[in-house]
Design an enzyme around this catalytic site. Structure first.
Site, mmCIF file in Angstrom:
data_model
loop_
_atom_site.group_PDB
_atom_site.id
_atom_site.type_symbol
_atom_site.label_atom_id
_atom_site.label_comp_id
_atom_site.label_asym_id
_atom_site.label_seq_id
_atom_site.Cartn_x
_atom_site.Cartn_y
_atom_site.Cartn_z
ATOM 1 N N LYS A 124 38.151 44.801 24.410
ATOM 2 C CA LYS A 124 38.071 43.458 24.218
ATOM 3 C C LYS A 124 36.412 43.177 24.279
ATOM 4 O O LYS A 124 35.817 43.922 24.787
ATOM 5 C CB LYS A 124 38.597 42.493 25.004
ATOM 6 C CG LYS A 124 39.112 41.030 24.203
ATOM 7 C CD LYS A 124 40.245 41.217 23.810
ATOM 8 C CE LYS A 124 40.470 40.032 22.793
ATOM 9 N NZ LYS A 124 41.957 39.890 22.119
ATOM 10 N N ASP A 164 39.218 37.071 17.451
ATOM 11 C CA ASP A 164 39.990 36.361 18.356
ATOM 12 C C ASP A 164 39.572 35.117 18.450
ATOM 13 O O ASP A 164 39.229 34.801 17.110
ATOM 14 C CB ASP A 164 39.877 37.315 19.687
ATOM 15 C CG ASP A 164 40.583 36.883 20.720
ATOM 16 O OD1 ASP A 164 41.899 37.405 21.001
ATOM 17 O OD2 ASP A 164 40.181 35.898 21.547
HETATM 18 O O1 2IT Z 1 44.670 39.394 21.082
HETATM 19 C C1 2IT Z 1 44.861 40.205 20.177
HETATM 20 O O2 2IT Z 1 45.686 41.206 20.171
HETATM 21 C C2 2IT Z 1 43.847 40.285 19.056
HETATM 22 N N1 2IT Z 1 42.835 39.327 19.216
HETATM 23 C C3 2IT Z 1 44.013 41.024 17.804
HETATM 24 C C4 2IT Z 1 43.303 42.315 18.025
HETATM 25 C C5 2IT Z 1 43.100 43.230 16.998
HETATM 26 O O3 2IT Z 1 42.558 44.302 17.276
HETATM 27 O O4 2IT Z 1 43.667 42.951 15.787
#
Ligand code: 2IT
Length: 447
Positions: A124, A164
């Site tokens: 993240k 996100d």
């Molecule tokens: O919380 C999540 O799963 C997302 N923000 C998507 C992450 C992604 O790599 O598609």
């Protein structure tokens, strides 16, 4: 392994990292019993290694606003765990972003990605940049400055960011443009959630919300119920809430509330297609106000300031906004107003007291890492299409998303079915995700 011992150590080491500690405690409580039946995990300290991120990049982001003033933010990428594949997870731009928030999200992502059946590790990232009130040019300059620092840490086989909160298609476009320029790599697979004209997957924008509703359908079917005709309350009006509202209406449910930081809009006759389209306009405006819906549809959407979606009577609650958005008192109010199901779509959207209340008061509950995994799963499908230089039709992507959400539900049933026949989806999701990651770590040695 004793959850209390590990938590005491982490609390002493990271006393201020509340969200991270909350996320770790929830998972450890769920897996403790199963973990202790596997001495081979304990022998190589799987849990002690799994709760710490592999590494965290922290960097300063300088950019110039529309008044010519220099602005400074802090950017991060938390590469949490790569046992089952390259790092994968979104970027969050929000004024409250801290290492604690991104560590909790990276930790959750590791288990969520394991549930998708696809080979993706957990990560993240983001910045304490507040998109509210920023012009399009400011957003572009910030994204470019952010990528100037990040590009060296990511790559299509290494770490693949996505969106996100605060990072949608527009931001991914700007980030991707800058990555391509800096890296001089024109393989489009380094970010997901891209525009359709430069390697994006059809249905990725809708996927988190659609997947959440497919999961909800399976959960309801397992309880002998169906979604048709049910009243649904949704928090938020971003990309995830938009996808959830779209699919809920397609499946014959009625969305009777959406909310924002300023209050709630009650929509007694149910949300219409025009209102769902307007959610996108509200999101793109960066005003962060749900009252705009009431101004645009007077008499149809009734705004109450300072109230949450959980104050409107409903059958099913779908938190789609932010962590800890649904408190213990909210859970009690929902139940008192007749709500009997809550599928958490936001990451850690419910406080532990709320989950506890739901589980002990006959309200069906499923956690975000299972319910919202359709988003990252479709990112995984975007990666596959990019790597093979093809693009699938909406039908193909939707079928795969259906299959994945069904499989996630099956994993929850496998690991979460209780002696009385009920399904504990929190345990089910946490144990299923953990077993896959732990086994992968075990087989690859201590590294
Ligand atoms: O919380 C999540 O799963 C997302 N923000 C998507 C992450 C992604 O790599 O598609």
């Amino acid at each position: 392994m004793k959850t209390a011992d590990i938590m005491a150590r982490l609390q002493a080491k990271y006393p201020l990292e509340k969200e991270y500690l909350q996320a770790v405690e929830e998972v450890l409580e769920s897996i403790e019993e199963v973990y202790n039946q596997h001495p081979e995990f304990e022998a190589v300290k799987i849990v002690e290694r799994l709760v710490e991120p592999d590494r965290i990049f922290t960097f300063r982001v300088n950019w110039i606003d529309d008044n010519g003033q220099v602005q400074t933010n802090t950017g991060y990428r938390v590469q949490f765990n790569s046992a089952i594949g390259p790092y994968k997870g979104g970027l969050r731009f929000h004024r409250a972003v801290t290492p604690s928030m991104l560590k909790f999200l990276g930790f959750e992502q590791t288990f969520k990605n394991a549930l998708t059946t696809l080979p993706m590790g957990g990560a993240k990232g983001g910045a304490d940049f507040d998109p509210a009130g920023k012009s399009d040019a400011e957003i572009m300059r910030f994204c470019q400055a952010f990528m100037l620092e990040l590009w060296n840490c990511i790559g299509p086989d290494q770490d693949i960011p996505a969106g996100d909160v605060g990072v949608g298609g527009r931001e991914i476009g700007y980030l991707n443009g800058m990555y391509t320029k800096l890296a001089r790599r024109y393989n489009t697979g380094v970010l997901t959630g891209k525009g359709m004209s430069f390697g994006g997957s059809i249905l990725r924008p809708e996927a988190t919300g659609f997947g959440a509703l497919y999961f909800t359908q399976h959960l309801l079917a397992a309880a002998g119920k169906s979604i048709e005709g049910k009243n649904i309350a949704i928090s938020g009006f971003g990309n995830v809430a938009w996808g959830a509202a779209t699919k809920a209406v397609q499946l014959g449910a009625k969305v009777i509330a959406i909310s924002g930081p300023d209050g709630v809009c009650h929509i007694p006759d149910g949300i219409t297609k025009e209102m769902i389209d307007y959610m996108l306009v509200m999101r793109a405006s960066n005003r962060n106000r749900v009252e705009d819906m009431a101004d645009r549809f007077p008499g149809k959407a009734i705004f109450t300031p300072g109230k949450k979606a959980w104050s409107i009577p409903c059958d099913i609650a779908l938190p789609c906004a932010f962590q800890n958005e649904l408190s213990g008192e909210d859970a009690q109010e929902l139940k008192a107003n007749g709500c009997w199901c809550c599928c958490e779509v936001s990451n850690m959207g419910c406080r532990p007291e709320a989950i506890h209340f739901f589980q002990h008061n006959g309200v069906l509950f499923a956690p975000g890492k299972a319910v919202n995994a359709g988003g990252v799963a479709t990112s995984g499908l975007e990666m596959t299409q990019n790597a093979s230089h093809i693009s699938w039709s909406a039908k193909e992507v939707d079928e795969k998303l259906h299959y994945i959400m069904h499989s996630i539900h099956e994993q929850c049933v496998k690991y979460g079915t209780q002696p009385d026949g009920s399904i504990d989806y929190v345990k089910g999701a946490n144990i299923a995700g953990f077993m896959k990651v732990a086994q992968a770590m075990l087989e690859q040695g201590v590294c």
